[in-house]
Design a protein around this motif. Sequence first.
Motif, short mmCIF file in Angstrom:
data_model
loop_
_atom_site.label_atom_id
_atom_site.label_comp_id
_atom_site.label_asym_id
_atom_site.label_seq_id
_atom_site.Cartn_x
_atom_site.Cartn_y
_atom_site.Cartn_z
N ILE A 19 34.82 54.39 50.23
CA ILE A 19 34.89 53.91 48.84
C ILE A 19 35.92 52.80 48.66
N TYR A 20 36.77 52.63 49.68
CA TYR A 20 37.79 51.57 49.58
C TYR A 20 37.10 50.21 49.60
N GLY A 21 37.38 49.42 48.62
CA GLY A 21 36.83 48.07 48.58
C GLY A 21 35.44 47.97 47.96
N LEU A 22 34.87 49.10 47.50
CA LEU A 22 33.56 49.01 46.85
C LEU A 22 33.69 48.27 45.53
N GLU A 23 32.74 47.42 45.25
CA GLU A 23 32.70 46.72 43.97
C GLU A 23 32.24 47.68 42.88
N ASP A 24 32.49 47.33 41.64
CA ASP A 24 32.07 48.15 40.51
C ASP A 24 30.59 47.90 40.24
#
Length: 192
Positions: free
Chosen positions: A19-24
């Motif tokens: 989930i690190y760096g996932l865009e919204d």
Amino acid sequence: MQSFLTEEVKELSKYNIDIYGLEDKQYDYDMESGDAFFQELEQDLIEHGSFKTHVVLNKSATMMQLNFQTKGTVTLICDRSLEPFEEPVDSNERIILKFGDHDEELTDEIEIINRNTNRINIARYIFDFIALSLPIKKIHPDLRDENDESDPLDEEDGVLVYSSGDEKGVIDNEEEEKIDPRWEALKKLRGE
């Protein structure tokens, strides 16, 4: 021994989501597993089964909403006959993960996770949703009938009756009716 450990880690690692760096935005994941999934988790409810899960992850700046749609079958042991049988699984559930300073479960549907979390493993959620979709009474399909689905309190033999009367008087009356006539002579001797 090393290859065995690698297989175990590999089975549950299929359920890791970075989930690190996932865009919204929305993300879709498809996962499929069988007996190895149930054997890897420390549980006694399900030993065998196969399922497919479609996960929709909606990420925003403050939280993630995960929708799980799981379909498949699991092998259960009948409570009556102790015979194994296949039970279909069809579950559609969701969980909300809010970002915070610590990990905490707020409700069955909402959890707080540390905002520095890099990866989540959703295997536990999938198993919990499968387990919750199973019937309380595990009855083989061949033994099921309409009576199994009805509430025993609705049947004539199982009606609950509330009485605010004197319970001792009710019990004494019932005992007098049940006394064997041969004991009546003894009751007269005692003066009752």
